[in-house]
Design an enzyme around this catalytic site. Structure first.
Site, short mmCIF file in Angstrom:
data_model
loop_
_atom_site.label_atom_id
_atom_site.label_comp_id
_atom_site.label_asym_id
_atom_site.label_seq_id
_atom_site.Cartn_x
_atom_site.Cartn_y
_atom_site.Cartn_z
N LYS A 22 -110.32 -23.23 64.61
CA LYS A 22 -110.40 -24.02 63.38
C LYS A 22 -111.03 -23.15 62.30
CE LYS A 22 -109.61 -28.18 61.71
NZ LYS A 22 -108.42 -29.00 62.04
N ASN B 108 -100.67 -36.74 53.88
CA ASN B 108 -99.43 -36.30 54.56
C ASN B 108 -99.14 -37.09 55.82
OD1 ASN B 108 -99.16 -34.21 52.74
ND2 ASN B 108 -100.43 -32.82 53.96
#
Ligand code: NAD
Length: 430
Positions: free
Chosen positions: A104, A219
């Site tokens: 990440k 999204n």
């Protein structure tokens, strides 16, 4: 007290490890990220001044393959959060059975306060700083909170400039003309939708009788909302960071999505208009949305939204976690006691990394799949893993989160034991 999301994730790992009796060495190794990079990203602002932003990239574990994980731009990004999300990615890739480990990254910044050109300089300078640690065979990047396809294509361009050849497989979630996969944009929402369809089969409900509230309308939320709406589920509420809207008869999802899209001017990276100002419906706060009397609640914004403070007030029968870490462990305990069924993040949002894997495969192969093929492969994986995890729930009499961790751990252990563990080496000691 600030929530330590990493500590919570590790306590979930310990719990899962107690079921199939996992070798303690394997669990111990999973508790430590392989690499944590902290960089200072300089940006020349449009007014001529210089600003420095903190950036991070964490590789959690690469036993099952190169590491993979999103890049997020948010003021709350910090190293502990990155470690936690990288760990979740390792577990998520194992849940989906794809050959990647977890990573990440992100930058502590409020990107909405920057101009598009400042944002481009920020992105390119960040990639310059982490370039040695990333690559198609090493660590593959992806979009996350506030990093959209345009930012992803700057990442691709910058990395390709550094290595002096086109390297599309270094990042997924690319625009299709730059090597993106059909179906990637909607994949995370579609994966969550397939989980809901599995629940529908188990419970035999009629979609038109099911009320859904969605926190966050970015999204992922938009794609799950669109699919559920097409099946006649009633999306009664949705929100974004500025607040939400509620309509008991159900929102007209396509027109709400259209309004959100129209509020992004052509030169802007982000939407300008807040959902509660654009679309019709009763105004509600994000807190009130979580406590609505609905059947399915979908947290699709950020972590730490369902805590011990509001868990008791949650009325939904099912929670499908699209955001990473939206529910604290304390809240988990309260919700489990109340009989709320939670489809955990590492399964519910695994559709994104699954199609990212397909994108990486297509980039390396240089041959591109049809949307039909992508969706069919995604469906196969998510519904099969949902069933595998449901079976483990029954076998061990545990909630779905614990079963998902057990499933991930089983896959990880298969890889780890192939290299030998304490029992192997102690037996072979001279
Ligand atoms: P996005 O930036 O497109 O959308 C995020 C939405 O959440 C926006 O509408 C924003 O206004 C809203 N939001 C932010 N803070 C909020 C708050 N405090 N309360 C309510 N709403 C808030 O991001 P996205 O790509 O849709 O990702 C959403 C979540 O899903 C994130 O947690 C991300 O980590 C997770 N996720 C995304 C993907 C992916 O493929 N994009 C994959 C796995 C998990």
């Amino acid at each position: 007290m600030e929530r330590n999301i990493y500590k919570e994730a590790l306590s979930r790992l310990d719990l899962a490890a107690s079921y199939p009796k996992v070798d303690p060495e394997i669990v111990e190794k999973l508790k430590h990220p392989k690499l944590c990079l902290k960089v200072s990203v300089p940006v020349r602002m449009d007014d001529g001044s210089l600003k420095i932003f903190e950036g991070f990239r964490v590789h959690h574990n690469d036993l099952r393959g190169p590491t993979k994980g999103g890049i997020r731009y948010h003021p709350l990004v910090n190293i502990k959060e990155m470690e936690a999300f990288a760990f979740l990615m390792t577990m998520k890739c194992a849940v989906a059975g794809i050959p990647f480990g977890g990573a990440k990254g992100g930058i502590s910044v409020d990107p909405k306060k920057m101009s598009p050109m400042e944002l481009e300089r920020l992105t390119r300078n960040y990639i310059d700083l982490i370039a040695d640690s990333i690559g198609p065979e090493k660590d593959i990047l992806a979009p996350d909170l506030n990093t959209n396809p345009m930012i992803i294509s700057w990442i691709l361009d910058q990395y390709s400039n550094i290595v002096r050849h086109a390297a599309p497989a270094v990042v997924t979630g690319k625009p299709i003309p730059l090597g993106g996969s059909q179906g990637r944009e909607g994949a995370t929402g579609r994966g969550a939708y397939y989980c809901i369809k599995e629940l529908e089969k188990i419970h035999g409900w009629k979609p038109e009788e099911i009320r859904v509230a969605i926190q966050g309308f970015g999204n992922v939320a938009q794609s799950v909302a669109e699919l559920l709406y097409k099946d006649r589920y009633k999306i009664v509420a949705a929100s974004d960071s500025q607040g939400g809207i509620f309509q008991s008869k159900g929102l007209d999802v396509p027109s709400v999505i259209q309004l959100k899209k129209e509020s992004r001017e052509i030169q802007d990276v982000y939407c300008k208009g807040a959902l509660c100002k654009l679309a019709d419906g009763k105004r509600i706060t994000n807190e009130a949305l979580l406590e609505l009397d609905v059947d399915i609640l979908i947290p699709a914004a950020i972590e730490n939204q369902i805590t011990k403070k509001n868990a008791d007030k949650i009325k939904a029968r099912f929670i499908v976690e699209i955001a990473n870490g939206p529910t604290t462990t304390e809240a988990d305990g309260i919700l489990n006691k109340k009989g709320v069924f939670i489809v955990p993040d590492i399964l519910a949002n695994a559709g994104g990394v699954t199609v990212s894997y397909f994108e990486w495969v297509q980039n390396k192969y240089g041959y591109y799949w049809s949307l039909k093929k992508v969706n069919a492969q995604l469906h196969k994986i998510i519904s099969q893993e949902f069933k595998n995890i449901y079976h483990l729930m029954d076998k061990h009499k545990v909630d779905m989160r614990t079963a998902s961790y057990i499933h991930a751990l089983n896959r990880h252990c298969e890889a780890a034991t192939s290299q030998g563990t304490y029992s192997y080496f102690s037996k072979n000691k001279k």
